[in-house]
Design an enzyme around this catalytic site. Structure first.
Site, PDB file in Angstrom:
ATOM      1  N   GLN A 228       0.907  -1.085  -0.067  1.00 36.76           N
ATOM      2  CA  GLN A 228      -0.122   0.007  -0.018  1.00 36.76           C
ATOM      3  C   GLN A 228       0.930   1.224  -0.068  1.00 36.76           C
ATOM      4  OE1 GLN A 228      -3.040  -2.034   3.082  1.00 36.76           O
ATOM      5  NE2 GLN A 228      -3.331   0.269   2.624  1.00 36.76           N
ATOM      6  N   ARG A 375      -9.166  -0.167   7.300  1.00 36.89           N
ATOM      7  CA  ARG A 375     -10.148   0.826   6.560  1.00 36.89           C
ATOM      8  C   ARG A 375     -10.269   2.016   7.534  1.00 36.89           C
ATOM      9  NH1 ARG A 375     -14.454  -0.856   2.208  1.00 36.89           N
ATOM     10  NH2 ARG A 375     -14.580   1.106   1.140  1.00 36.89           N
ATOM     11  N   CYS A 376      -9.478   2.447   8.145  1.00 38.40           N
ATOM     12  CA  CYS A 376      -9.510   3.318   9.176  1.00 38.40           C
ATOM     13  C   CYS A 376      -8.344   4.316   9.318  1.00 38.40           C
ATOM     14  CB  CYS A 376      -9.586   2.547  10.703  1.00 38.40           C
ATOM     15  SG  CYS A 376      -9.016   3.237  11.940  1.00 38.40           S
ATOM     16  N   GLU A 749     -13.229   5.424   4.245  1.00 39.74           N
ATOM     17  CA  GLU A 749     -13.129   4.631   5.455  1.00 39.74           C
ATOM     18  C   GLU A 749     -14.534   4.786   6.286  1.00 39.74           C
ATOM     19  OE1 GLU A 749      -9.582   5.712   6.628  1.00 39.74           O
ATOM     20  OE2 GLU A 749      -9.963   6.971   7.988  1.00 39.74           O
TER      21      GLU A 749
END
Ligand code: CDP
Length: 795
Positions: A228, A375-376, A749
């Site tokens: 990522q 996802r935060c 997110e």
């Protein structure tokens, strides 16, 4: 209906700019089977790596014997920590400056930890070889659970560290304890609730893996990996291996979901690279599903106690929170360096609260390391869960409607920019508007009546209504505040317009399915008046892309999206001088018209020129005062983060006989400022809500007392499928970010962050008339039935 200066108003330029529902450019590749993932990469003479993992959670290694594996025909090498020690690669730094064994040197610290590696000519042979490696263990008592880990007589997990004679990692504190105590002392009412945010796993569909390829001819290491953050990984790879950074190339091809799981560096990557270096052949390592869940970065695992102080009419005066955090065997959380608890101190949420105090203690346990931003945005999920649950607890205590109590406490829309009690600078917000919209979409009053009717009629199925009016903080930097392993969290874009009028945009962030190839092209189309089909977006190759910090924490749009807009505006500025040359006018008389996308002479719109004609001029007829070419680069260090928000309303039916929960209605109103592609946003919301349902209802990485991972595969770690997902009613409001060049905030997110408290609030709400104040996640039918039973609500 949404107000604010919206580029969506420009919708209809028809060039695919801001606000248009451009279909995803990348999807042609994916739906025709032409995606290119790490495991698709095949190189001549490529070898395969399989990791030998410990069956024990806590054990000393007495001996490793690889001779039976080496006796197999296709096995080329068996590597242990001793082999890596020779090359200085036996350990690697974590993102929080801890030191993790690449292959266990002395003591295993969690089940499935990496003990040895077998390299063979194909994957099956490597697996056969791994089964033949004999390891002798001296099994020790494991330490499972942060509370147990901090007991005086708990075995010390990290005894190899100087000064470490217990399992305590760090204490952290935020806010003003004294002021908060004073507010609590003076309050009419206080409430307290303990709640666990269970250990989750991001569980991307594609597991982690790489193909490492050392080229002894060029002294260059190329690693194709599921990353990522390719550039940050290049720097870390160079630091760990000692190979100069310009001789390291990280390529992140198509990535099948990351969700924070692909931010850290894992031992498998280092082992594959070391093996390639030693054997001078490409080496592929790709995890299996259970390896991914059991050993790579987990998320959450916060045991939180929240308290609120309020007046009797529900005005919240103070908030306190205390957390016990399980970090696993190494401190390998993925947070900006200066934030050991991430952005958890945003726990005052959407509310104007006078005083706040938070404290946290982190502990080592014999479990896999982690604490990634699933996802935060760095622990914001835990913070949002805490405050949104506590508001419901307070509403029940005061017998107030949960929508009304929120309304009484929202930061007013005219109070922005707003500084919270823990020091966050919110850019913009209009919380009441989003809540009103959600209430209307949910038919709130009707369901409140229906809820009451069912209670009065002693119906078999109860109705529960849950609300979450969350605020997020996304888009790290600023670089001065936020860095990863010392590297400031800016981002970048490099835009090159070709002589024939099309363009290549290279960005420092890395898509994992979010649709960047489309939305970043839309930003350029908007800013240059170019057709979106004439722009190609490239990412993921450190040899060609500008340096960036990667994609996680919904930072792509707030940071690299801003860089792309600024780069396009730089090109537009240069384009003006070329336009002046072509139109034989003074540069200061050249105007750009967003609507037509053309440059024209002020007062004479018929004397106009398109960006395609300007591009030709830049290469074939450039003015003497300018360099030829039409390119610009921008490295964007955001002045602040962005604060997307939303209101979610979940209506559930709870079966008193079975404890099953059915979703009656699921309303999600989001505000991410100006919207680039509403269709992609809708997709992001749907996916994130599904993950929120998984969190609230099903998912949990569990361990038994011996440290065995009992929730470490998809038979036991339950992901929601289409069957468990209801229809979603989505809506939006638009409150632009005042400091972002295109007024956009992140969105990816929000649904994962905002939905779990709405779902838990709904289930609790179905039972709160009988005194239920909390149900722990995951709310399996079992757990819900027990809560019903305790409240004497079962049939
Ligand atoms: O960093 P990440 O891409 O995961 O998150 P994001 O910046 O929130 O963007 C997710 C997707 O939604 C991207 O394709 C964005 O371009 C798109 N998006 C949008 O269309 N409009 C916004 N205001 C925010 C995001």
């Amino acid at each position: 209906d949404d107000g604010g200066p919206q580029p969506e108003k420009h919708c209809g330029h028809g060039r695919g700019g801001m606000g248009e529902e451009v279909t995803r450019k990348e999807d042609k590749r994916f739906i025709t089977g032409r995606g290119n993932y790490v495991d698709d990469i095949k190189k001549p003479r490529m070898l395969h790596c399989e990791i030998v993992r410990s069956p024990h959670a806590h054990a000393r290694i007495e001996d490793i014997d690889g001779s039976r594996a080496m006796a197999l025909d296709d096995v080329v090498a068996v590597l242990t920590a001793d082999d890596l020690l020779e090359h200085g690669l036996a350990t690697m730094p974590t993102l929080m400056d801890d030191t993790q064994d690449v292959l266990v040197n002395d003591k295993v610290k969690f089940q499935s930890q990496e003990v040895a590696a077998v390299i063979a000519t194909d994957r099956y042979a490597a697996k056969d070889g791994a089964e033949k490696v004999e390891v002798e263990y001296d099994v020790l008592d494991p330490v499972i659970g942060a509370e147990e880990a901090l007991e005086d007589d708990a075995p010390v997990i990290r005894e190899e560290l100087d000064d470490q004679d217990d399992n305590h990692i760090f204490d952290w504190e935020t806010g003003d304890a004294e002021a908060t105590d004073a507010v609590f002392d003076a309050a009419d009412v206080t409430v307290e609730e303990q709640m666990e945010y269970q250990r989750l796993h991001p569980a991307p569909i594609e597991t982690c893996g790489c193909v490492a390829d050392w080229d002894p001819g060029d002294d260059k290491m190329t690693v194709h990996m599921t990353s990522q953050a390719p550039h940050a990984h290049r720097t870390l790879f160079s630091q760990v291996s000692g190979i100069p950074e310009h001789k390291v190339r990280i390529v992140s091809p198509d990535v099948g979901g990351g969700f924070g799981n692909k931010v850290p560096i894992y031992p498998g990557y280092v082992v594959a690279a070391a093996a390639s270096y030693v054997l001078e052949r490409p080496v592929k390592w790709v995890e299996e599903r259970s390896e991914n869940i059991q050993t790579t970065g987990f998320a959450r695992d916060y045991d939180m106690t929240g308290e609120l102080a309020a007046t009797e009419n529900g005005e919240i005066k103070g908030v306190k929170v205390d957390v016990l955090a399980d970090h696993g065997a190494y401190n390998a959380a993925a947070q900006p360096s200066k934030f050991p608890a991430g952005f958890f101190n945003i726990f005052t949420g959407s509310y104007d609260i006078e005083a706040a105090h938070g404290s946290l203690t982190a502990a080592y346990t014999n479990t896999a390391p982690g604490g990634v931003a699933y996802r935060c945005s760095f622990r914001v999920t835990e913070a949002v869960y805490l405050i949104e649950r506590m508001v419901k607890v307070l509403a029940d205590e005061l017998d107030l409607d949960p929508a009304e109590i929120r309304r009484r406490n929202f930061i007013p829309s005219d109070a922005f920019p707003y500084e919270s009690a823990t020091g966050w600078n919110y850019d913009s917000g209009d919380y009441e508007k989003a809540l009103d919209k959600a209430l209307e979409m949910a038919d709130y009053d009707h369901y409140r009546e229906e809820q009451q009717r069912r209670i009065e009629e002693d119906a078999d199925k109860l109705i529960g209504i849950g609300i979450s009016s969350f605020t997020e903080v996304v888009g790290a930097g600023p670089g001065k505040q936020c860095d990863i392993a010392g590297i400031e969290m800016f981002d970048s874009a490099d835009l090159r317009v070709n002589p024939t009028g099309n363009a290549v945009l290279r960005v420092g962030v890395q898509t994992q399915g979010q649709g960047h190839e489309t939305t970043f092209a839309q930003i350029i189309a908007e800013e240059l008046g170019m057709d979106v089909d004439n722009i190609v977006v490239e990412h993921g190759d450190t040899d060609t892309e500008p340096y960036g910090l990667g994609t996680y924490g919904s930072r792509s749009t707030p940071v690299a999206g801003a860089a792309a807009a600024v780069a396009a505006r730089k090109v537009r500025d240069k384009a003006k001088s070329i336009a002046a040359n072509e139109l034989e006018a003074a540069e200061e008389d050249i105007e750009w018209d967003r609507e037509s996308g053309e440059f024209h002479v002020a007062g004479a719109p018929e004397r106009s020129i398109t960006i395609t004609e300007i591009a030709a001029g830049a290469y074939m007829n450039h003015p003497g005062s300018e360099e030829p070419g039409l390119e610009a680069t921008n490295y964007y260090d955001p002045p602040e983060m962005t604060y997307p928000f939303g209101s979610y309303i979940v209506i559930v039916e709870v079966d008193r006989e079975t404890g099953e929960v059915d979703f009656e209605k699921f309303v999600a109103v989001d505000d991410c400022g100006n919207r680039i592609n509403p269709m992609i946003i809708e997709g992001q919301i749907h996916g994130g809500l599904a993950q929120g349902i998984g969190t609230a209802m099903m998912e949990h990485v569990t361990y038994d007392d011996n440290g065995n991972v009992t929730g470490g595969d998809f038979m036991n770690y339950l992901l929601p499928t289409a069957k468990e997902i209801p229809n979603f009613d989505t809506g939006h409001t638009v409150t632009p970010s005042p400091h972002h060049p295109i007024g956009a905030k992140g969105v990816g997110e929000s649904p994962t962050v905002g939905s779990p408290p709405a779902i838990v609030n709904a289930v609790v709400d179905a039972m709160s008339h009988s005194g239920v104040s909390h149900v722990e996640m995951p709310m399996t039918p079992d757990a819900v039935w027990e809560a019903l039973d305790e409240a004497e609500l079962t049939l």
